[in-house]
Design a protein around this motif. Structure first.
Motif, PDB file in Angstrom:
ATOM      1  N   ALA A  29      -1.106   1.383  -6.444  1.00  0.00           N
ATOM      2  CA  ALA A  29       0.054   0.556  -6.760  1.00  0.00           C
ATOM      3  C   ALA A  29      -0.293  -0.887  -6.401  1.00  0.00           C
ATOM      4  CB  ALA A  29       1.262   1.023  -5.959  1.00  0.00           C
ATOM      5  N   VAL A  30      -0.081  -1.783  -7.325  1.00  0.00           N
ATOM      6  CA  VAL A  30      -0.520  -3.156  -7.137  1.00  0.00           C
ATOM      7  C   VAL A  30       0.237  -3.841  -6.003  1.00  0.00           C
ATOM      8  CG1 VAL A  30      -0.608  -5.425  -8.214  1.00  0.00           C
ATOM      9  CG2 VAL A  30      -1.304  -3.418  -9.512  1.00  0.00           C
ATOM     10  N   THR A  31       1.539  -3.608  -5.925  1.00  0.00           N
ATOM     11  CA  THR A  31       2.352  -4.367  -4.969  1.00  0.00           C
ATOM     12  C   THR A  31       2.077  -3.968  -3.519  1.00  0.00           C
ATOM     13  OG1 THR A  31       4.087  -4.648  -6.617  1.00  0.00           O
ATOM     14  CG2 THR A  31       4.687  -5.007  -4.325  1.00  0.00           C
ATOM     15  N   ASP A  32       2.176  -2.670  -3.205  1.00  0.00           N
ATOM     16  CA  ASP A  32       2.048  -2.267  -1.802  1.00  0.00           C
ATOM     17  C   ASP A  32       0.707  -1.618  -1.476  1.00  0.00           C
ATOM     18  OD1 ASP A  32       4.105   0.792  -1.954  1.00  0.00           O
ATOM     19  OD2 ASP A  32       2.187   0.267  -2.868  1.00  0.00           O
ATOM     20  N   GLY A  33      -0.144  -1.415  -2.476  1.00  0.00           N
ATOM     21  CA  GLY A  33      -1.469  -0.868  -2.225  1.00  0.00           C
ATOM     22  C   GLY A  33      -1.513   0.622  -1.963  1.00  0.00           C
ATOM     23  N   SER A  34      -0.413   1.325  -2.169  1.00  0.00           N
ATOM     24  CA  SER A  34      -0.449   2.775  -1.960  1.00  0.00           C
ATOM     25  C   SER A  34      -1.364   3.415  -2.989  1.00  0.00           C
ATOM     26  CB  SER A  34       0.958   3.357  -2.036  1.00  0.00           C
ATOM     27  OG  SER A  34       1.563   3.060  -3.274  1.00  0.00           O
ATOM     28  N   THR A  35      -2.007   4.489  -2.587  1.00  0.00           N
ATOM     29  CA  THR A  35      -3.041   5.100  -3.412  1.00  0.00           C
ATOM     30  C   THR A  35      -2.754   6.571  -3.670  1.00  0.00           C
ATOM     31  OG1 THR A  35      -4.373   5.593  -1.455  1.00  0.00           O
ATOM     32  CG2 THR A  35      -4.809   3.510  -2.577  1.00  0.00           C
ATOM     33  N   TYR A  36      -3.371   7.074  -4.721  1.00  0.00           N
ATOM     34  CA  TYR A  36      -3.278   8.501  -5.026  1.00  0.00           C
ATOM     35  C   TYR A  36      -4.635   8.948  -5.550  1.00  0.00           C
ATOM     36  CZ  TYR A  36      -1.880  12.980  -6.859  1.00  0.00           C
ATOM     37  OH  TYR A  36      -1.788  14.342  -7.096  1.00  0.00           O
ATOM     38  N   TYR A  37      -5.089  10.095  -5.038  1.00  0.00           N
ATOM     39  CA  TYR A  37      -6.371  10.651  -5.462  1.00  0.00           C
ATOM     40  C   TYR A  37      -6.193  12.091  -5.918  1.00  0.00           C
ATOM     41  CZ  TYR A  37      -8.146   6.708  -2.768  1.00  0.00           C
ATOM     42  OH  TYR A  37      -8.397   5.460  -2.277  1.00  0.00           O
ATOM     43  N   PRO A  38      -6.552  12.392  -7.134  1.00  0.00           N
ATOM     44  CA  PRO A  38      -6.622  13.800  -7.528  1.00  0.00           C
ATOM     45  C   PRO A  38      -7.670  14.534  -6.702  1.00  0.00           C
ATOM     46  CG  PRO A  38      -6.589  12.350  -9.452  1.00  0.00           C
ATOM     47  CD  PRO A  38      -6.779  11.479  -8.246  1.00  0.00           C
ATOM     48  N   ASP A  39      -7.618  15.841  -6.714  1.00  0.00           N
ATOM     49  CA  ASP A  39      -8.493  16.632  -5.854  1.00  0.00           C
ATOM     50  C   ASP A  39      -9.975  16.350  -6.063  1.00  0.00           C
ATOM     51  OD1 ASP A  39      -6.391  19.635  -5.898  1.00  0.00           O
ATOM     52  OD2 ASP A  39      -6.310  17.795  -4.709  1.00  0.00           O
ATOM     53  N   VAL A  40     -10.383  16.011  -7.284  1.00  0.00           N
ATOM     54  CA  VAL A  40     -11.808  15.796  -7.552  1.00  0.00           C
ATOM     55  C   VAL A  40     -12.385  14.619  -6.773  1.00  0.00           C
ATOM     56  CG1 VAL A  40     -11.801  16.821  -9.840  1.00  0.00           C
ATOM     57  CG2 VAL A  40     -11.283  14.387  -9.586  1.00  0.00           C
ATOM     58  N   ALA A  41     -11.513  13.746  -6.300  1.00  0.00           N
ATOM     59  CA  ALA A  41     -11.990  12.533  -5.648  1.00  0.00           C
ATOM     60  C   ALA A  41     -11.619  12.441  -4.168  1.00  0.00           C
ATOM     61  CB  ALA A  41     -11.432  11.313  -6.364  1.00  0.00           C
ATOM     62  N   LYS A  42     -10.747  13.288  -3.696  1.00  0.00           N
ATOM     63  CA  LYS A  42     -10.271  13.175  -2.318  1.00  0.00           C
ATOM     64  C   LYS A  42     -11.406  13.267  -1.319  1.00  0.00           C
ATOM     65  CE  LYS A  42      -5.525  14.770  -2.933  1.00  0.00           C
ATOM     66  NZ  LYS A  42      -4.555  15.853  -2.702  1.00  0.00           N
ATOM     67  N   GLY A  43     -11.408  12.312  -0.394  1.00  0.00           N
ATOM     68  CA  GLY A  43     -12.418  12.299   0.657  1.00  0.00           C
ATOM     69  C   GLY A  43     -13.734  11.646   0.270  1.00  0.00           C
ATOM     70  N   ARG A  44     -13.926  11.353  -1.011  1.00  0.00           N
ATOM     71  CA  ARG A  44     -15.195  10.749  -1.451  1.00  0.00           C
ATOM     72  C   ARG A  44     -15.005   9.383  -2.092  1.00  0.00           C
ATOM     73  NH1 ARG A  44     -18.215  13.118  -5.376  1.00  0.00           N
ATOM     74  NH2 ARG A  44     -16.365  13.919  -6.456  1.00  0.00           N
ATOM     75  N   PHE A  45     -13.896   9.190  -2.775  1.00  0.00           N
ATOM     76  CA  PHE A  45     -13.650   7.930  -3.494  1.00  0.00           C
ATOM     77  C   PHE A  45     -12.567   7.146  -2.769  1.00  0.00           C
ATOM     78  CE2 PHE A  45     -14.852   9.641  -8.011  1.00  0.00           C
ATOM     79  CZ  PHE A  45     -16.108   9.998  -7.528  1.00  0.00           C
TER      80      PHE A  45
END
Length: 120
Positions: free
Chosen positions: A50-66
């Motif tokens: 999210a551009v304003t507050d910087g909150s992020t979301y990662y699908p399972d394929v990327a969690k912990g690595r990206f």
């Protein structure tokens, strides 16, 4: 509107950082996402922010690595990719206003894509 860069050839276990520079202001959008498409597969989201507050979301394929981040002053979004695997190979795109849960947006702008190849 969007310019993606930073792809390349990397060995398994290596790292790459992708950049997505937005023409104009990044604040024109509520979110920016990174997506990838491997040969013969559908395009999928790997990280969204999210551009304003910087909150992020990662699908399972990327969690912990990206890790996705943004620099509002530079109108740029980054994707740090670590512990890369051959399955991460594909064309990586950035796009504006991702769908729910970092889904592929049906509207908005897309960058031209940058190739990431993970191979020994």
């Amino acid at each position: 509107q969007l310019q993606a860069s930073g792809g390349g050839l990397v060995q398994p276990g290596g790292s790459l950082r992708l950049s997505c520079t937005v023409s104009g202001s990044i604040l024109d959008y509520y979110g920016i996402g990174w997506f990838r498409q491997a040969p013969g597969k559908e395009r999928e989201g790997v990280a969204c922010i999210a551009v304003t507050d910087g909150s992020t979301y990662y699908p399972d394929v990327a969690k912990g690595r990206f890790a996705i981040s943004r620099d509002k002053a530079r109108n740029t979004v980054y994707l740090q990719m670590n512990a890369l695997e051959p399955e991460d190979t594909g064309i990586y795109y950035c796009a504006t206003n991702p769908a729910r849960l970092c889904g592929v947006p049906s509207t908005g702008y897309w960058g031209q894509g940058t190739q990431v190849t993970v191979s020994s």
